[in-house]
Design a protein around this motif. Sequence first.
Motif, short mmCIF file in Angstrom:
data_model
loop_
_atom_site.label_atom_id
_atom_site.label_comp_id
_atom_site.label_asym_id
_atom_site.label_seq_id
_atom_site.Cartn_x
_atom_site.Cartn_y
_atom_site.Cartn_z
N HIS A 77 8.19 58.46 -70.14
CA HIS A 77 7.70 57.57 -71.29
C HIS A 77 8.74 56.74 -71.88
O HIS A 77 8.82 55.51 -71.72
N MET A 78 9.86 57.33 -71.98
CA MET A 78 11.31 56.84 -72.26
C MET A 78 11.82 55.93 -71.29
O MET A 78 12.30 54.65 -71.35
N ALA A 79 11.70 56.26 -69.80
CA ALA A 79 12.08 55.37 -68.95
C ALA A 79 11.14 54.37 -68.60
O ALA A 79 11.86 53.31 -68.61
N GLN A 80 9.96 54.39 -68.98
CA GLN A 80 9.01 53.26 -68.77
C GLN A 80 8.99 52.08 -69.83
O GLN A 80 9.15 51.09 -69.93
N TYR A 81 9.08 52.96 -71.23
CA TYR A 81 9.06 51.84 -72.50
C TYR A 81 10.25 51.68 -73.31
O TYR A 81 10.04 51.06 -74.22
N GLY A 82 11.16 52.79 -72.98
CA GLY A 82 12.25 52.92 -73.72
C GLY A 82 11.98 53.23 -75.23
O GLY A 82 11.12 53.88 -75.62
N THR A 83 12.73 52.78 -76.13
CA THR A 83 12.37 53.12 -77.76
C THR A 83 12.46 51.87 -78.43
O THR A 83 13.00 50.68 -78.10
N ALA A 84 12.04 52.05 -79.87
CA ALA A 84 12.20 50.92 -80.83
C ALA A 84 13.65 50.84 -81.17
O ALA A 84 14.27 51.81 -80.93
N PRO A 85 13.91 49.73 -81.65
CA PRO A 85 15.38 49.57 -82.17
C PRO A 85 15.76 50.67 -83.11
O PRO A 85 16.93 50.86 -82.94
N ASP A 86 14.97 51.20 -83.79
CA ASP A 86 15.34 52.53 -84.67
C ASP A 86 15.23 53.74 -84.09
O ASP A 86 15.53 54.66 -84.57
N GLY A 87 15.01 53.90 -82.72
CA GLY A 87 15.00 54.99 -81.67
C GLY A 87 13.56 55.51 -81.86
O GLY A 87 13.31 56.54 -81.02
N ARG A 88 12.45 55.21 -82.26
CA ARG A 88 11.12 55.67 -82.20
C ARG A 88 10.68 55.64 -80.98
O ARG A 88 10.83 54.54 -80.20
N LEU A 89 10.08 56.61 -80.33
CA LEU A 89 9.20 56.71 -79.00
C LEU A 89 8.06 55.93 -78.86
O LEU A 89 7.75 55.08 -78.01
N PHE A 90 7.30 55.86 -79.97
CA PHE A 90 5.97 55.32 -79.87
C PHE A 90 5.86 54.04 -80.97
O PHE A 90 6.23 54.30 -82.07
N ARG A 91 5.46 52.99 -80.55
CA ARG A 91 5.47 51.74 -81.37
C ARG A 91 4.45 50.70 -80.85
O ARG A 91 4.08 50.79 -79.74
N ALA A 92 4.33 49.95 -81.69
CA ALA A 92 3.10 48.84 -81.42
C ALA A 92 3.85 47.76 -80.34
O ALA A 92 5.11 47.92 -80.32
N THR A 93 3.18 46.94 -79.97
CA THR A 93 3.57 45.92 -79.20
C THR A 93 4.74 45.09 -79.54
O THR A 93 5.81 44.67 -79.43
N GLY A 94 4.63 44.74 -81.10
CA GLY A 94 5.76 44.10 -81.86
C GLY A 94 6.89 44.74 -82.23
O GLY A 94 7.89 44.63 -82.86
N GLY A 95 6.72 46.16 -82.18
CA GLY A 95 7.90 47.20 -82.27
C GLY A 95 7.66 47.79 -83.43
O GLY A 95 8.29 49.01 -83.94
N GLY A 96 6.61 47.58 -84.32
CA GLY A 96 6.19 48.28 -85.55
C GLY A 96 5.65 49.55 -85.45
O GLY A 96 5.50 50.05 -84.35
N ARG A 97 5.07 50.41 -86.47
CA ARG A 97 4.55 51.58 -86.54
C ARG A 97 3.18 51.33 -85.84
O ARG A 97 2.42 50.35 -86.10
N LEU A 98 2.73 52.05 -84.82
CA LEU A 98 1.56 52.37 -84.25
C LEU A 98 0.42 52.42 -85.14
O LEU A 98 0.46 53.84 -85.80
N ARG A 99 -0.39 51.62 -85.26
CA ARG A 99 -1.50 51.90 -86.35
C ARG A 99 -2.45 52.95 -86.00
O ARG A 99 -2.74 52.99 -84.86
N SER A 100 -3.16 53.47 -86.94
CA SER A 100 -4.24 54.64 -86.47
C SER A 100 -5.44 54.01 -85.68
O SER A 100 -5.89 54.54 -84.88
N THR A 101 -5.79 52.68 -86.14
CA THR A 101 -6.72 52.04 -85.40
C THR A 101 -6.36 51.87 -84.20
O THR A 101 -7.57 51.88 -83.04
N GLU A 102 -5.16 51.44 -83.78
CA GLU A 102 -4.77 51.31 -82.40
C GLU A 102 -4.91 52.58 -81.64
O GLU A 102 -5.42 52.42 -80.42
N TYR A 103 -4.39 53.56 -81.84
CA TYR A 103 -4.31 54.79 -81.06
C TYR A 103 -5.78 55.27 -81.04
O TYR A 103 -6.04 55.97 -80.16
#
Length: 194
Positions: A77-103
Motif C-alpha cells: 500500500h505504501m509503495a503504491q500510494y505513499g502517505t499523506a503529508p502528515d504521514g497517514r497511510l489512508f486518505r481521501a483523494t485530496g489528502g484529507g481524512r477518508l470519510r466513513s461514507t467513502e469507505y
Amino acid sequence: MRPSEVAALSKSACVLPGESKPDVWGELVLSESRPEVGAGWTDDGLSYEKRGLKRRARKTTRSVPIPPALVAMLRAHMAQYGTAPDGRLFRATGGGRLRSTEYADVWQLARRAALSPADQGTPLAEVPYSLRHACVSLWLMAGVDPVEVARRAGHSVTVLYRFYAKVIKGRQDQDNARIARALTGDDAEHHDGT
C-alpha cells in the motif's frame, strides 16, 4: 483496529520487518484516533477530532502485533500510494481524512464481490466494523488467551466477554482436553502444537 484508529494510522506507527524477512511479524503502535463527528461539533470546523485511544489516557499507546500477510499488504500500500503529508497511510483523494461514507461505499462493492448473492442479503460483514469483530473472534477461536485478545483489541476483558462470549462457547470438548492434560501433567500440548 477501530475505524477511527485506522483513519489516524501513520507510517511512523508501523514497525515492519525488512522485506528479506517475509515470515516475521510486525507491530502497530497505536496512539491516536480520528473519529468522525461532524464539523458542527468541533472547535476547528473539521468533520473529525484528533483524540487519543478510546478510554485511555491521551498519550497512551497500544501495541498490536500484525501477521506477515498484513505486513506485506501495508508495504505494498505504501509503495503504491505513499502517505499523506502528515504521514497517514489512508486518505481521501485530496489528502484529507477518508470519510466513513467513502469507505462504506467501497466496503459494499467488496462485499458484493466476495459474498454469494444469498449471503449479500444477510447481515454477514454488513459494515466495515465487522472486520474488527471477525478479527477478535478469530483470535479467540485460535485459542489466544482472552486477556491478550482484550489487550490487542484495546478494551477490557469484561467487554470481550460481553460481546464475544458466543465465540468462546462451543469449545467445551477442546477446553476439557486441555484441563485434563494440565491435571495429568501431560505436556504433549507443548510438543505437538495443539
